[in-house]
Design an enzyme around this catalytic site. Structure first.
Site, PDB file in Angstrom:
ATOM      1  CD  GLU A 221      -6.903   5.838   2.114  1.00  0.00           C
ATOM      2  OE1 GLU A 221      -5.830   5.623   2.686  1.00  0.00           O
ATOM      3  OE2 GLU A 221      -6.998   5.921   0.873  1.00  0.00           O
TER       4      GLU A 221
ATOM      5  CG  ASP B 161      -2.197   0.882   0.918  1.00  0.00           C
ATOM      6  OD1 ASP B 161      -2.172   1.663  -0.056  1.00  0.00           O
ATOM      7  OD2 ASP B 161      -3.170   0.838   1.693  1.00  0.00           O
TER       8      ASP B 161
END
Ligand code: BGC
Length: 743
Positions: free
Chosen positions: A514, A310
């Site tokens: 997020e 990621d």
């Protein structure tokens, strides 16, 4: 008991760690042969470059906020010919038109295929989280949490098929989706990206999504399909604090029983790539965890695709997590743990360090070959070597009315009616209504994060043709019958409520993605609660509509509302779907994919342990997992199984009859739960094992049939072995129960 271990650095350096490659030279497939041929011609630098992924920004000209990225030809050429990068991906950029995408992808692929020595195409990746949310003309669907409420696998598959088509039509072949984390912490800001709190639900929805996205049982992806990315492996969705990218503490048994199965299913279904959890489990950052990334993922689950990091997470092993003492050591750890491609994302440091590590003999070139094989295999599977370019012919079928219809149907089926005292809903079309609340007249809030921009909060980017809840209600009732007062003007809202028959109060969350969605308190903000509580004092009946990505606490106003509709983040057609349900043009059938908590500190999922129920502070969810009302009623009868005893290896068929006992046609989702009554590891009180929607006319009945297999009865025992312990199991469907003996 198997412990989570990471090999020591000295083990890694001494080559004590066995490398795992699923490549089988004795039986190479057509793709394997092409891969080997290409690999044999590649220099080390070219190989290391394939493992490097950078953002579009890195190869773009400097830009002002709100401007779109424009490729800098010089930077792009350098990235491709000097650093040989294998992949480019999107950043926090606003969405492009199809034409802009075509131009961009063509520019990138021209350079990659014509100016690089071996002409290897770039693999462009994007987060198409609820439709192709970075293409302006594309179809936006409800977010995954809402899709899960539909319990409709066909709809999930269909939405993924449209997503795949619209991605390819944009020239993009790789989707960083589906999110397969099991959403077991309702505070977590990415809950809406998940299919809810139940492992089986997430696994089956994920399977349907992957089938739609990449095609069924097809290792060669047809040109209207794309590669998916199962993320974020593993345990990312259960941070202890509830904040994004914070540690999880998950014992091995729990990892295996709750969090691993959706990934196992995705691999079985042919997922091409896996993205790694940005955070850590039990103190070990997952990007450095060879046990999870290689032993479990490759050896146990047999994953043959490639693993991408990621955002910046290889660097984080040094910069943030401090398990590596230098940036170079971070690269060593990550690659030897099993990372195949690093989302660097904005420089070439990974490339430089990895090259050094191989030259210094710290990483064997065979390890690099292994990753490059995996990456090239996906590029070949996507037909990128044959045709890396967007197909102009596909553009006309993007954002069609037929695709919008699928999104509308998904939104309708997601809407979950949580309360409906005295049958307040559906509303009578002659009634005068007040519409108020923060989320009543915005488009962004229906879509949430990952919509035209990363955060999804650019209201101006949403097409004016998209209805808000207010405009959809006005379209059905006529503007004269609808009074709208923005939620922020309390006095006016109260005054207006006195002159209408019903007040529709639309509360919830702003868009977020997020970490920016981190919260300190699950309770809905006080001003929103106050609006409802104050309007309630007028005596006008209240319908509460909740537009939110996670179950924000509404307990203080629950008694003030006669009806409550959970809308989740229902997507571009969410406003229309909500108006359809409120006015009775659609009969709601959604079922909660999460437990709706009553209290901010009482966040216990439905499949909790018996001890939770033996507590003086009884569990008190506001609405349980699987709950959802209809405008009609259903009755269950005749729960039967073809046998009452089952032996290892056998399966069992269970039937139940469902009847529509009300006056309207409706869909009922029939859910089968299983409870292991006694076992050596305390059992969950019940677990969802099967579900099936049935649509019934008034008075009609249908028999629904489910088959259970041995694995449905199994769990990880005290030695972490997957096993079934003989004994009694309870099958429950609706209000009916049956006992089965596993011999
Ligand atoms: C997210 C990923 C996403 C990536 C690329 C990260 O911040 O955690 O889910 O795929 O960014 O946009």
């Amino acid at each position: 008991m198997i412990l989570l271990t990471v090999p020591s650095l000295s083990q890694l350096l001494n080559g004590d760690v066995q490398l795992i490659d699923n490549y089988s030279p004795t039986q190479p497939s057509a793709i394997d042969k092409k891969v080997e041929n290409l690999l044999s011609k590649m220099t080390l630098s070219e190989k290391v470059g394939q493992m490097t992924q950078i953002t579009l920004e890195t190869v773009s000209k400097k830009k002002k906020i709100n401007q779109k990225y424009k490729v800098d030809p010089q930077k792009l050429r350098e990235a491709i010919t000097k650093y040989h990068v294998g992949s480019i991906f999107n950043v926090d950029n606003s969405a492009l038109t199809l034409d802009e995408w075509h131009q961009l992808i063509t520019q990138i692929q021209d350079l990659a295929t014509q100016k690089s020595r071996l002409g290897i195409p770039i693999l462009y990746g994007i987060d198409a989280i609820h439709g192709v949310n970075y293409t302006l003309e594309a179809t936006l669907f409800p977010q995954n949490i809402a899709m899960a409420a539909t319990r409709n696998l066909e709809l999930v598959k269909k939405s993924a098929e449209i997503t795949a088509y619209e991605m390819r039509a944009s020239g993009i072949p790789w989707n960083f989706n589906p999110v397969l984390g099991v959403g077991r912490n309702p505070l977590w800001p990415r809950l809406y990206e998940t299919f809810g709190e139940d492992t089986y639900l997430v696994s089956t929805m994920g399977e349907a999504y992957i089938q739609g996205l990449s095609g069924e049982n097809n290792p060669i992806v047809p040109t209207d399909k794309v590669a998916g990315c199962a993320k974020h492996y593993l345990g990312y969705s259960f941070p202890l604090s509830g904040k994004d990218r914070t540690p999880a503490w998950i014992p091995e048994r729990m990892l295996r029983d709750y969090f691993l199965p959706p990934f196992a299913k995705a691999i079985e279904t042919g997922i091409h790539t896996v993205m790694v959890n940005s955070s850590e489990i039990n103190g070990i950052p997952v990007h450095s965890d060879r046990y999870l990334l290689t032993d479990v993922l490759r050896q146990e689950l047999g994953f043959k695709g490639f693993v991408v990091s990621d955002w910046e997470d290889v660097k984080h092993l040094y910069k943030r997590d401090r398990v590596a003492s230098s940036p170079q050591e971070a690269v060593l750890m990550a690659v030897m743990a099993g990372i195949d491609m690093s989302m660097v994302p904005d420089d070439f440091s990974f490339y430089e360090y990895l090259l050094e590590l191989v030259k210094e003999g710290k990483i064997p070139e065979s390890r690099i070959d292994e990753s490059v094989r995996r990456i090239l295999r996906v590029k070949f599977a996507l037909n990128l070597f044959e045709n890396p370019y967007p197909d102009p012919e596909m553009k006309s079928q993007v954002g069609t009315p037929e695709s919008a219809q699928v999104s509308l149907q998904a939104a309708r089926e997601a809407l979950t009616l949580l309360k409906n005292d005295h049958g307040l809903l559906p509303l009578n079309k002659n009634q005068k209504i007040l519409v108020t609340g923060t989320n009543a007249n915005l488009r962004s809030v229906l879509n949430g994060g990952w919509s035209y921009t990363w955060q999804g909060d650019e209201e101006s980017l949403y097409p004016k043709t998209q209805a808000t809840i207010l405009s959809a209600l006005q379209a059905k009732l006529g503007t004269a019958n609808v009074t709208y007062i923005e939620g922020t003007t309390l006095d006016q809202a109260v005054a207006a409520a006195q002159n209408v028959d019903v007040a529709i109060i639309v509360l919830g969350e702003p868009p977020y993605a997020e970490t920016s969605g981190n919260i300190h308190d699950l309770t809905l903000p006080t001003a929103q609660l106050q609006l409802a509580a104050t309007i309630a004092k007028t005596g006008t009946p209240i319908v509460l509509v909740l537009v939110e990505g996670r179950p924000r606490i509404i307990t203080p106003i629950v008694d003030d509302a006669q009806a409550i509709l959970m809308a989740y983040l229902p997507g571009a057609l969410g406003g229309n779907a909500i108006a359809d349900v409120l006015l009775g043009d659609y009969n709601p059938s959604g079922k909660l994919p999460i437990t709706y908590p009553s209290h901010p500190n009482d966040l216990v999922p439905y499949d909790h342990k018996p001890i939770e129920e033996d507590n003086p502070n009884k569990l008190d969810p506001l609405f349980p997992f699987g709950f959802g009302l209809s405008y009609t009623s259903f009755n269950y009868s005749n729960l039967q199984s073809d046998r009452n005893q089952i032996s290892p290896g056998e399966s069992l068929t269970i039937k139940v009859t469902v009847r529509n006992t009300g006056k309207r046609m409706g869909k009922e989702v029939v859910e089968l739960y299983l409870s292991d009554l006694y076992r050596t590891v305390s059992p969950p009180v019940k677990q969802l094992k099967r579900f099936q929607g049935v649509t019934l006319q008034p008075g009609e009945s249908k028999t629904v049939e489910f088959t259970l297999n041995q694995d449905d009865f199994a769990f990880h025992d005290r030695d972490n072995q997957f096993t079934v312990e003989p004994g009694e199991f309870k099958v429950s469907i609706g209000d009916l129960e049956n006992i089965i003996i596993f011999l």
